[in-house]
Write an enzyme that holds these catalytic residues in place. Structure first.
Site, PDB file in Angstrom:
ATOM      1  N   GLY A 196       6.920  37.571  61.869  1.00 12.73           N
ATOM      2  CA  GLY A 196       7.747  36.465  61.375  1.00 12.73           C
ATOM      3  C   GLY A 196       9.103  36.938  60.863  1.00 12.73           C
ATOM      4  N   ASP A 222      -6.039  36.111  63.653  1.00 13.57           N
ATOM      5  CA  ASP A 222      -5.880  35.028  62.685  1.00 13.57           C
ATOM      6  C   ASP A 222      -6.624  35.426  61.416  1.00 13.57           C
ATOM      7  OD1 ASP A 222      -6.032  32.582  61.269  1.00 13.57           O
ATOM      8  OD2 ASP A 222      -5.789  31.490  63.162  1.00 13.57           O
ATOM      9  N   SER A 264       6.762  32.442  45.972  1.00 13.77           N
ATOM     10  CA  SER A 264       8.001  31.687  46.180  1.00 13.77           C
ATOM     11  C   SER A 264       8.507  31.131  44.860  1.00 13.77           C
ATOM     12  CB  SER A 264       7.693  30.530  47.132  1.00 13.77           C
ATOM     13  OG  SER A 264       8.738  29.595  47.117  1.00 13.77           O
ATOM     14  N   TYR A 299       2.271  23.097  49.714  1.00 18.62           N
ATOM     15  CA  TYR A 299       2.657  24.471  50.080  1.00 18.62           C
ATOM     16  C   TYR A 299       2.809  25.312  48.818  1.00 18.62           C
ATOM     17  CZ  TYR A 299       5.939  28.287  50.845  1.00 18.62           C
ATOM     18  OH  TYR A 299       6.553  29.517  50.814  1.00 18.62           O
ATOM     19  N   LYS A 337       0.717  28.772  47.025  1.00 20.78           N
ATOM     20  CA  LYS A 337       1.283  30.015  46.458  1.00 20.78           C
ATOM     21  C   LYS A 337       0.799  30.202  45.028  1.00 20.78           C
ATOM     22  CE  LYS A 337       3.721  31.293  50.000  1.00 20.78           C
ATOM     23  NZ  LYS A 337       3.200  32.377  50.824  1.00 20.78           N
ATOM     24  N   ASN A 384      14.244  23.105  59.038  1.00 15.86           N
ATOM     25  CA  ASN A 384      14.156  22.424  57.743  1.00 15.86           C
ATOM     26  C   ASN A 384      15.184  22.973  56.770  1.00 15.86           C
ATOM     27  OD1 ASN A 384      11.674  20.951  58.219  1.00 15.86           O
ATOM     28  ND2 ASN A 384      10.659  22.964  58.202  1.00 15.86           N
ATOM     29  N   LEU A 412      18.583  25.101  55.229  1.00 17.26           N
ATOM     30  CA  LEU A 412      20.027  24.921  55.347  1.00 17.26           C
ATOM     31  C   LEU A 412      20.685  25.874  56.353  1.00 17.26           C
ATOM     32  CD1 LEU A 412      22.617  23.577  54.300  1.00 17.26           C
ATOM     33  CD2 LEU A 412      22.735  25.378  52.559  1.00 17.26           C
ATOM     34  N   ASP A 464      13.990  17.558  46.310  1.00 17.35           N
ATOM     35  CA  ASP A 464      14.982  18.618  46.054  1.00 17.35           C
ATOM     36  C   ASP A 464      15.349  18.667  44.570  1.00 17.35           C
ATOM     37  OD1 ASP A 464      15.342  19.793  48.512  1.00 17.35           O
ATOM     38  OD2 ASP A 464      17.105  18.605  49.061  1.00 17.35           O
TER      39      ASP A 464
HETATM   40  P1  NAD Z   1       7.386  32.992  59.156  1.00 21.44           P
HETATM   41  O1  NAD Z   1       6.726  31.720  59.563  1.00 21.44           O
HETATM   42  O2  NAD Z   1       8.512  33.483  59.990  1.00 21.44           O
HETATM   43  O3  NAD Z   1       6.307  34.148  59.010  1.00 21.44           O
HETATM   44  C1  NAD Z   1       4.966  33.896  58.654  1.00 21.44           C
HETATM   45  C2  NAD Z   1       4.098  34.544  59.728  1.00 21.44           C
HETATM   46  O4  NAD Z   1       2.724  34.331  59.405  1.00 21.44           O
HETATM   47  C3  NAD Z   1       4.335  33.966  61.127  1.00 21.44           C
HETATM   48  O5  NAD Z   1       4.626  35.025  62.017  1.00 21.44           O
HETATM   49  C4  NAD Z   1       3.019  33.273  61.473  1.00 21.44           C
HETATM   50  O6  NAD Z   1       2.743  33.332  62.853  1.00 21.44           O
HETATM   51  C5  NAD Z   1       2.024  34.058  60.621  1.00 21.44           C
HETATM   52  N1  NAD Z   1       0.789  33.346  60.258  1.00 21.44           N
HETATM   53  C6  NAD Z   1       0.672  32.125  59.675  1.00 21.44           C
HETATM   54  N2  NAD Z   1      -0.628  31.852  59.470  1.00 21.44           N
HETATM   55  C7  NAD Z   1      -1.345  32.917  59.910  1.00 21.44           C
HETATM   56  C8  NAD Z   1      -2.733  33.224  59.975  1.00 21.44           C
HETATM   57  N3  NAD Z   1      -3.673  32.373  59.551  1.00 21.44           N
HETATM   58  N4  NAD Z   1      -3.101  34.420  60.495  1.00 21.44           N
HETATM   59  C9  NAD Z   1      -2.188  35.301  60.951  1.00 21.44           C
HETATM   60  N5  NAD Z   1      -0.865  35.052  60.929  1.00 21.44           N
HETATM   61  C10 NAD Z   1      -0.446  33.875  60.410  1.00 21.44           C
HETATM   62  O7  NAD Z   1       7.872  32.796  57.634  1.00 21.44           O
HETATM   63  P2  NAD Z   1       8.779  33.729  56.712  1.00 21.44           P
HETATM   64  O8  NAD Z   1       9.977  32.947  56.354  1.00 21.44           O
HETATM   65  O9  NAD Z   1       8.900  35.065  57.287  1.00 21.44           O
HETATM   66  O10 NAD Z   1       7.860  33.761  55.422  1.00 21.44           O
HETATM   67  C11 NAD Z   1       6.968  34.826  55.153  1.00 21.44           C
HETATM   68  C12 NAD Z   1       6.226  34.534  53.859  1.00 21.44           C
HETATM   69  O11 NAD Z   1       7.174  34.357  52.804  1.00 21.44           O
HETATM   70  C13 NAD Z   1       5.399  33.262  53.894  1.00 21.44           C
HETATM   71  O12 NAD Z   1       4.202  33.475  53.187  1.00 21.44           O
HETATM   72  C14 NAD Z   1       6.269  32.263  53.174  1.00 21.44           C
HETATM   73  O13 NAD Z   1       5.510  31.250  52.561  1.00 21.44           O
HETATM   74  C15 NAD Z   1       6.945  33.142  52.132  1.00 21.44           C
HETATM   75  N6  NAD Z   1       8.223  32.604  51.648  1.00 21.44           N
HETATM   76  C16 NAD Z   1       9.196  32.273  52.553  1.00 21.44           C
HETATM   77  C17 NAD Z   1      10.396  31.721  52.094  1.00 21.44           C
HETATM   78  C18 NAD Z   1      11.483  31.322  53.066  1.00 21.44           C
HETATM   79  O14 NAD Z   1      12.346  30.529  52.686  1.00 21.44           O
HETATM   80  N7  NAD Z   1      11.508  31.824  54.294  1.00 21.44           N
HETATM   81  C19 NAD Z   1      10.612  31.515  50.720  1.00 21.44           C
HETATM   82  C20 NAD Z   1       9.601  31.890  49.830  1.00 21.44           C
HETATM   83  C21 NAD Z   1       8.403  32.426  50.318  1.00 21.44           C
HETATM   84  N1  UFG Z   2      20.088  21.070  52.855  1.00 26.06           N
HETATM   85  C1  UFG Z   2      20.997  20.171  53.411  1.00 26.06           C
HETATM   86  N2  UFG Z   2      20.873  19.879  54.737  1.00 26.06           N
HETATM   87  C2  UFG Z   2      19.922  20.438  55.533  1.00 26.06           C
HETATM   88  C3  UFG Z   2      18.997  21.356  54.955  1.00 26.06           C
HETATM   89  C4  UFG Z   2      19.112  21.646  53.609  1.00 26.06           C
HETATM   90  O1  UFG Z   2      21.868  19.652  52.729  1.00 26.06           O
HETATM   91  O2  UFG Z   2      19.858  20.115  56.722  1.00 26.06           O
HETATM   92  C5  UFG Z   2      20.219  21.395  51.422  1.00 26.06           C
HETATM   93  C6  UFG Z   2      18.987  21.018  50.629  1.00 26.06           C
HETATM   94  O3  UFG Z   2      19.064  19.685  50.212  1.00 26.06           O
HETATM   95  C7  UFG Z   2      19.071  22.017  49.478  1.00 26.06           C
HETATM   96  C8  UFG Z   2      19.727  23.245  50.097  1.00 26.06           C
HETATM   97  O4  UFG Z   2      20.354  22.789  51.286  1.00 26.06           O
HETATM   98  O5  UFG Z   2      19.924  21.511  48.510  1.00 26.06           O
HETATM   99  C9  UFG Z   2      18.735  24.345  50.443  1.00 26.06           C
HETATM  100  O6  UFG Z   2      17.705  23.775  51.217  1.00 26.06           O
HETATM  101  P1  UFG Z   2      16.599  24.650  51.966  1.00 26.06           P
HETATM  102  O7  UFG Z   2      15.662  23.711  52.635  1.00 26.06           O
HETATM  103  O8  UFG Z   2      17.260  25.695  52.782  1.00 26.06           O
HETATM  104  O9  UFG Z   2      15.890  25.428  50.769  1.00 26.06           O
HETATM  105  P2  UFG Z   2      15.048  24.866  49.536  1.00 26.06           P
HETATM  106  O10 UFG Z   2      15.645  25.467  48.318  1.00 26.06           O
HETATM  107  O11 UFG Z   2      14.892  23.414  49.574  1.00 26.06           O
HETATM  108  O12 UFG Z   2      13.611  25.445  49.868  1.00 26.06           O
HETATM  109  C10 UFG Z   2      13.405  26.816  49.989  1.00 26.06           C
HETATM  110  C11 UFG Z   2      12.244  27.112  50.940  1.00 26.06           C
HETATM  111  C12 UFG Z   2      10.961  26.600  50.376  1.00 26.06           C
HETATM  112  C13 UFG Z   2      10.753  27.111  48.998  1.00 26.06           C
HETATM  113  C14 UFG Z   2      11.952  26.780  48.141  1.00 26.06           C
HETATM  114  C15 UFG Z   2      11.833  27.359  46.781  1.00 26.06           C
HETATM  115  O13 UFG Z   2      12.481  26.515  52.178  1.00 26.06           O
HETATM  116  O14 UFG Z   2       9.918  27.073  51.177  1.00 26.06           O
HETATM  117  O15 UFG Z   2      13.116  27.325  48.742  1.00 26.06           O
HETATM  118  O16 UFG Z   2      11.732  28.734  46.865  1.00 26.06           O
HETATM  119  F1  UFG Z   2       9.654  26.536  48.482  1.00 26.06           F
END
Ligand code: NAD
Ligand code: UFG
Length: 337
Positions: A10, A58, A124, A148, A152, A197, A199, A294
């Protein structure tokens, strides 16, 4: 050390596999590819010169996870695997609780059976919920406000109980703020499926011509320019944070919590301007309704990670946008390009 990385194909996982290899570790990856492609690991190997071992597994299948531990002598685990879309988790809570909780419980049981008790877990900033003052500090009471985020929080609780019950566990709970950007090579990056989803991936698709304009969700918040403030962190800094956390916990039993963020808030319009600067032209946007759920503003108190891990962010929002843009421009359709 030989490190098992779950979710290693990922976005954050692939950058962390590279950082671990660069730090001299051997890496074994397991992922079910539900939200990623194995191509990321091929490119990581190209950058590091060292292929990671990959098993398509998985985590919900405990026997398959056990077989990986039986095959490789693992010293520690970095656990990214999970589903992460807040909106989807509201619509499909059972899928989220099943995947994230059962997957993690299986992993922990297998680790225990194989005497592997060092773990770095992806939590997170969402666990801080909506009632805490900013900046967020690790000792605050947590309380997520969506399924979600609750997965966590519940995993954090499970890991805290485990650490309290058995002092052989070494556990780091890393609370990420908003990871963006890509490796500066432009070879690996975030590859969202469908409409992004988040920004920066959305802005990147506007910049590359896949979307018409950014909808800015809310322009009337009580913030300097009316748009929400977030703590953006470059994914390469975040990956380094995992290496630092792993080094710290390897030598110490207990359960540790660290925010991984910059300690600064940046508005939606500031990010958009910064991305426009990277592209060389302003990007189109329209101010739309607020998005449900938000929060107006949050950022990390990043002082614990600095004090304990000697880690802090090094890259600016401009660098995050430049690197994200290089990845998107070179790979307009992500790994399928
Ligand atoms: P991502 O979706 O790119 O990576 C997650 C990976 O987990 C994917 O490759 C997916 O295929 C794999 N996966 C999901 N369920 C699985 C399962 N049951 N078995 C095996 N593999 C599985 O997401 P990411 O952005 O790299 O996020 C990594 C971690 O960080 C996640 O746990 C996410 O919740 C956490 N996190 C992400 C963000 C963010 O904004 N990207 C913020 C805070 C926390
Ligand atoms: N935003 C827009 N337009 C878009 C997408 C986002 O204006 O098309 C805005 C949102 O309203 C927010 C900011 O950009 O104000 C950031 O939005 P993101 O969706 O990029 O990030 P969030 O802070 O909402 O959420 C992220 C992760 C979540 C995590 C959260 C808190 O996506 O998984 O941070 O750590 F839970």
């Amino acid at each position: 050390m030989r490190i098992l990385v779950t979710g290693g194909t990922g976005y954050i996982g692939s950058h962390t596999v590279l950082a671990l290899q660069e730090a001299g570790h051997e890496v074994v990856v397991i992922d079910n590819l539900v939200n990623s492609s194995e191509e990321s690991l091929r490119r990581v190997a190209e950058l590091s010169g060292k292929p990671a071992v990959f098993h398509r597994v998985d985590l919900v299948d405990e026997a398959a996870v056990d077989a990986v531990f039986a095959e490789h002598a693992i010293n520690a685990v970095v656990h990214f695997a999970g589903l992460k879309a807040v909106g989807e988790s509201v619509r499909e809570p059972l899928m989220y609780y099943h995947n994230n909780l059962v997957g993690t419980l299986n992993l922990l049981r297998v680790m225990d059976r194989h005497d592997v008790r060092s773990l770095v877990f992806s939590s997170s900033a969402t666990v801080y919920g909506e009632h805490n003052p900013i900046p967020y500090i690790e000792k605050m009471e947590i309380g997520a406000n969506n399924p979600y985020g609750r997965t966590k929080e519940q995993i954090e609780d499970i890991l805290s109980d485990l650490g309290a019950a058995d002092d052989r566990w070494h556990i780091a709970l890393l609370r990420y703020f908003n990871p963006v950007g890509a490796h500066p090579s432009g070879r690996i990056g975030e590859d969202p499926q469908g409409i992004p989803n988040n920004l920066v991936p959305f802005i990147a698709q506007v910049a590359v011509g896949r979307r018409e304009k950014l909808m800015v969700f809310g322009g009337d918040y009580d913030t300097p320019d009316g748009t929400c403030l977030r703590d953006y962190i470059h994914v390469v800094d975040l990956a380094e944070g995992h290496v630092a956390a792993l080094n710290h916990v390897a030598g110490r039993a207990g359960v540790f919590r660290w925010n991984l963020g910059s300690g600064k808030g940046t508005s939606v319009l500031e990010v958009l301007r910064s991305f426009g600067k990277a592209v060389g032209a302003p990007l189109p946007y329209e101010v739309a309704e607020r998005r449900t759920g938000d929060l107006p503003a949050f950022w990390a108190d990043a002082s614990s990670a600095l004090a304990d891990l000697s880690w802090s962010t090094t890259k600016t929002v401009d660098e995050m946008c430049e690197d994200h843009w290089r990845w998107q421009k070179n790979n307009p359709l992500g790994y399928l390009s």
